[in-house]
Design a protein around this motif. Sequence first.
Motif, short mmCIF file in Angstrom:
data_model
loop_
_atom_site.label_atom_id
_atom_site.label_comp_id
_atom_site.label_asym_id
_atom_site.label_seq_id
_atom_site.Cartn_x
_atom_site.Cartn_y
_atom_site.Cartn_z
N MET A 129 0.85 -1.19 0.00
CA MET A 129 0.00 0.00 0.00
C MET A 129 0.89 1.24 0.00
N LYS A 130 0.41 2.27 -0.68
CA LYS A 130 1.16 3.53 -0.82
C LYS A 130 0.28 4.66 -0.32
N GLY A 131 0.87 5.52 0.52
CA GLY A 131 0.08 6.63 1.01
C GLY A 131 0.82 7.47 2.03
N LEU A 132 0.04 8.25 2.79
CA LEU A 132 0.59 9.17 3.78
C LEU A 132 0.44 8.60 5.18
N TYR A 133 1.53 8.64 5.92
CA TYR A 133 1.56 8.12 7.29
C TYR A 133 1.85 9.27 8.24
N SER A 134 1.08 9.33 9.33
CA SER A 134 1.31 10.32 10.39
C SER A 134 1.43 9.59 11.71
N PHE A 135 2.36 10.08 12.53
CA PHE A 135 2.64 9.41 13.80
C PHE A 135 2.78 10.45 14.90
N GLY A 136 2.23 10.14 16.05
CA GLY A 136 2.37 11.00 17.22
C GLY A 136 1.96 10.26 18.46
N PRO A 137 1.93 10.95 19.60
CA PRO A 137 1.63 10.29 20.86
C PRO A 137 0.27 9.59 20.91
N GLU A 138 -0.71 10.12 20.23
CA GLU A 138 -2.05 9.54 20.32
C GLU A 138 -2.59 9.00 19.01
N LEU A 139 -1.85 9.11 17.94
CA LEU A 139 -2.39 8.73 16.65
C LEU A 139 -1.33 8.13 15.74
N LYS A 140 -1.69 7.02 15.12
CA LYS A 140 -0.84 6.39 14.09
C LYS A 140 -1.79 6.12 12.93
N SER A 141 -1.76 6.97 11.93
CA SER A 141 -2.74 6.83 10.85
C SER A 141 -2.07 6.76 9.48
N PHE A 142 -2.80 6.14 8.56
CA PHE A 142 -2.35 5.99 7.18
C PHE A 142 -3.53 6.33 6.28
N THR A 143 -3.28 7.14 5.26
CA THR A 143 -4.29 7.45 4.24
C THR A 143 -3.81 6.89 2.92
N ASP A 144 -4.58 5.98 2.37
CA ASP A 144 -4.27 5.34 1.10
C ASP A 144 -4.47 6.37 -0.01
N CYS A 145 -3.42 6.63 -0.78
CA CYS A 145 -3.49 7.65 -1.84
C CYS A 145 -4.44 7.26 -2.95
N GLU A 146 -4.52 5.98 -3.28
CA GLU A 146 -5.32 5.55 -4.42
C GLU A 146 -6.82 5.53 -4.10
N GLU A 147 -7.19 5.05 -2.93
CA GLU A 147 -8.61 4.91 -2.60
C GLU A 147 -9.10 5.94 -1.60
N GLY A 148 -8.19 6.61 -0.90
CA GLY A 148 -8.57 7.62 0.08
C GLY A 148 -9.01 7.05 1.41
N ASN A 149 -8.90 5.73 1.61
CA ASN A 149 -9.29 5.12 2.87
C ASN A 149 -8.28 5.45 3.96
N GLU A 150 -8.78 5.60 5.19
CA GLU A 150 -7.91 5.86 6.33
C GLU A 150 -7.84 4.62 7.22
N TYR A 151 -6.66 4.34 7.73
CA TYR A 151 -6.42 3.17 8.56
C TYR A 151 -5.66 3.55 9.82
#
Length: 125
Positions: free
Chosen positions: A36-58
């Motif tokens: 999977m390819k996308g944007l990853y953000s990390f911090g004390p309370e959140l570890k999230s990924f947004t898939d660039c192709e489908e826009g889904n968040e995980y």
Amino acid sequence: MNIFKSPLFLIIAIFIAIVGCNSRPEEVKDRTTRVMKGLYSFGPELKSFTDCEEGNEYWVADSAKTLELAYSNFNFEKPYEPVYIEVECHTIKSDSLSMSADFDSTMVVTKVVKITKEIPDGPCN
């Protein structure tokens, strides 16, 4: 004595039917590994990924124990700065009792293929 007239047989049959039909969707896991390819953000309370192709968040679970380390090596001044990643992973249903409950699925990272501050042109921008 006919076994089908026995109350014990009836109770056992009902129990087996209830257990067999009581599927739990939250335990069903998609173990298909994919990239999977996308944007990853990390911090004390959140570890999230947004898939660039489908826009889904995980929600992200780092089973490889390398994604968070690679992110930390960028030495951002503030948390939650997005980076572009390509990872091998599989998805599972998010736990309804944790922080990941806000996300439909959790992405379990098994291998980091690429991580960079440079966000490529296209759907991720």
